[in-house]
Design a protein around this motif. Structure first.
Motif, PDB file in Angstrom:
ATOM      1  N   ASN A  61       0.810  -1.220   0.000  1.00 53.28           N
ATOM      2  CA  ASN A  61       0.000   0.000   0.000  1.00 53.28           C
ATOM      3  C   ASN A  61       0.844   1.271   0.000  1.00 53.28           C
ATOM      4  O   ASN A  61       0.305   2.381   0.026  1.00 53.28           O
ATOM      5  CB  ASN A  61      -0.917   0.016   1.228  1.00 53.28           C
ATOM      6  N   ASN A  98       2.501   2.505   2.368  1.00 54.95           N
ATOM      7  CA  ASN A  98       2.304   3.243   3.611  1.00 54.95           C
ATOM      8  C   ASN A  98       3.455   3.059   4.595  1.00 54.95           C
ATOM      9  O   ASN A  98       3.694   3.919   5.441  1.00 54.95           O
ATOM     10  CB  ASN A  98       1.007   2.795   4.298  1.00 54.95           C
ATOM     11  N   ASN A  99       4.143   1.931   4.518  1.00 49.11           N
ATOM     12  CA  ASN A  99       5.192   1.615   5.479  1.00 49.11           C
ATOM     13  C   ASN A  99       6.429   1.078   4.777  1.00 49.11           C
ATOM     14  O   ASN A  99       6.328   0.385   3.761  1.00 49.11           O
ATOM     15  CB  ASN A  99       4.710   0.555   6.482  1.00 49.11           C
ATOM     16  N   GLY A 152       6.275   4.331   9.083  1.00 50.65           N
ATOM     17  CA  GLY A 152       5.171   4.535   8.162  1.00 50.65           C
ATOM     18  C   GLY A 152       4.425   5.834   8.345  1.00 50.65           C
ATOM     19  O   GLY A 152       4.818   6.705   9.115  1.00 50.65           O
ATOM     20  N   LEU A 153       3.320   5.941   7.623  1.00 53.59           N
ATOM     21  CA  LEU A 153       2.498   7.139   7.602  1.00 53.59           C
ATOM     22  C   LEU A 153       1.385   7.057   8.632  1.00 53.59           C
ATOM     23  O   LEU A 153       0.788   5.998   8.844  1.00 53.59           O
ATOM     24  CB  LEU A 153       1.893   7.331   6.210  1.00 53.59           C
ATOM     25  N   GLY A 213      -4.172   8.418   6.290  1.00 55.08           N
ATOM     26  CA  GLY A 213      -4.555   7.468   5.255  1.00 55.08           C
ATOM     27  C   GLY A 213      -4.655   8.095   3.887  1.00 55.08           C
ATOM     28  O   GLY A 213      -5.128   7.466   2.940  1.00 55.08           O
ATOM     29  N   LYS A 232       0.927   8.683   0.512  1.00 55.77           N
ATOM     30  CA  LYS A 232       1.654   7.492   0.109  1.00 55.77           C
ATOM     31  C   LYS A 232       3.147   7.802   0.095  1.00 55.77           C
ATOM     32  O   LYS A 232       3.555   8.914  -0.225  1.00 55.77           O
ATOM     33  CB  LYS A 232       1.230   7.031  -1.293  1.00 55.77           C
ATOM     34  N   LYS A 259       7.156  11.391   0.232  1.00 55.26           N
ATOM     35  CA  LYS A 259       5.732  11.072   0.242  1.00 55.26           C
ATOM     36  C   LYS A 259       4.958  12.120  -0.546  1.00 55.26           C
ATOM     37  O   LYS A 259       5.449  13.215  -0.831  1.00 55.26           O
ATOM     38  CB  LYS A 259       5.201  11.017   1.675  1.00 55.26           C
TER      39      LYS A 259
END
Length: 265
Positions: A79, A81-82, A108-109, A112, A115, A134
């Motif tokens: 995804n 995200n991490n 990670g973020l 939501g 990215k 990001k």
């Protein structure tokens, strides 16, 4: 945080009475300069460093001493995200005298709607350096949550509480947590000292007044780092009349020494 030339002595984790480590790096306030490594004298402390860059990117340094490049890993999840990272540090010496170490963590973020769009990483001398970029996604919207990268998280591990000089690398999941160690072996003494970031050509080992002195210096590898790091310490006393040729090796940010004592069984 300023360091001084003061030193102290502390019994090392040996299986029996014998030589011990000393010449720890002490600050003017009386504490260790770097609690995770008593031999560090200058430079950034702790096993991890984060620096927010002007373009909202994030620079990260993570120490993984003993991990060769081919045993390290870092990747984005599906995804974006991490970023997950870690590695395996194999045994440095004979099986019965050493233990492997493992590391694992992620970063990670928090929101939501963003990215991680780019991950640039390098790995040298037991140090992982990453730059994370990001961007905000137009598909999702979450104005109440900061669009920032969260604090790094270490994969769960369990270790008993240790003295200050054995502050655990937050990303270590297996193996001895001390940044140094010594074992009485058949040939004499086997000694390990973590010096993350230090290359073999920048390490010195010598004998003086019955003690084995060691030092190392890492250079500044990234424009985002404040400086390199220096290490200095000693191990002894050693019976110089029985001392053979010291065999030292520096690999993946770890100095190992085999200090032979003639007549040892």
């Amino acid at each position: 945080m300023a360091s001084s030339t003061s030193s102290t002595q502390s019994q090392s984790p040996l299986e029996e009475e014998g030589p011990f480590f000393s010449d720890f790096g002490i600050t003017t306030s009386g504490g260790l300069y770097a609690k995770n490594n008593p031999f560090q004298r200058s430079g950034p402390t702790d096993a991890m460093e984060r620096i927010a860059l002007a373009n909202d990117d994030l620079y990260m340094r993570v120490d993984l001493p003993g991990v060769p490049k081919e045993k390290s890993f870092y990747f984005l999840d599906s995804n974006n995200n991490n970023v997950f990272f870690g590695g395996l540090a194999p045994k440095q010496y004979q099986k019965e005298h050493d233990q492997e170490r493992e590391y694992g963590g992620f970063h990670g973020l928090r929101c939501g709607c963003c990215k991680v769009t780019k991950l640039h990483a390098t790995f040298t001398n037991g140090v992982l350096r990453m730059i994370l970029s990001k961007t905000e996604s137009k598909k999702n919207f979450c104005p109440t949550v900061p669009h920032k990268l969260v604090d790094p998280i270490g994969i769960a591990s369990s270790h008993e509480v240790k003295p200050d000089y054995a502050v655990k690398n937050p990303f270590q999941t297996k193996g001895p947590i001390e940044s140094f160690g010594a074992k009485k072996v058949k040939e004499g003494y086997y000694v390990r000292v973590d010096m993350p970031g230090v290359a073999e050509e920048n390490v010195s080992v010598g004998v003086e007044d019955g003690r084995v002195f060691f030092s190392g210096k890492s250079r500044k590898e990234s424009e985002h780092e404040e400086s390199g790091r220096t290490y200095l310490g000693s191990f002894g006393p050693i019976d110089v009349d029985k001392l053979g040729k010291i065999k030292s090796d520096v690999k993946d940010g770890v100095l190992t020494m085999l200090i032979p004592q003639k007549g040892e069984e």
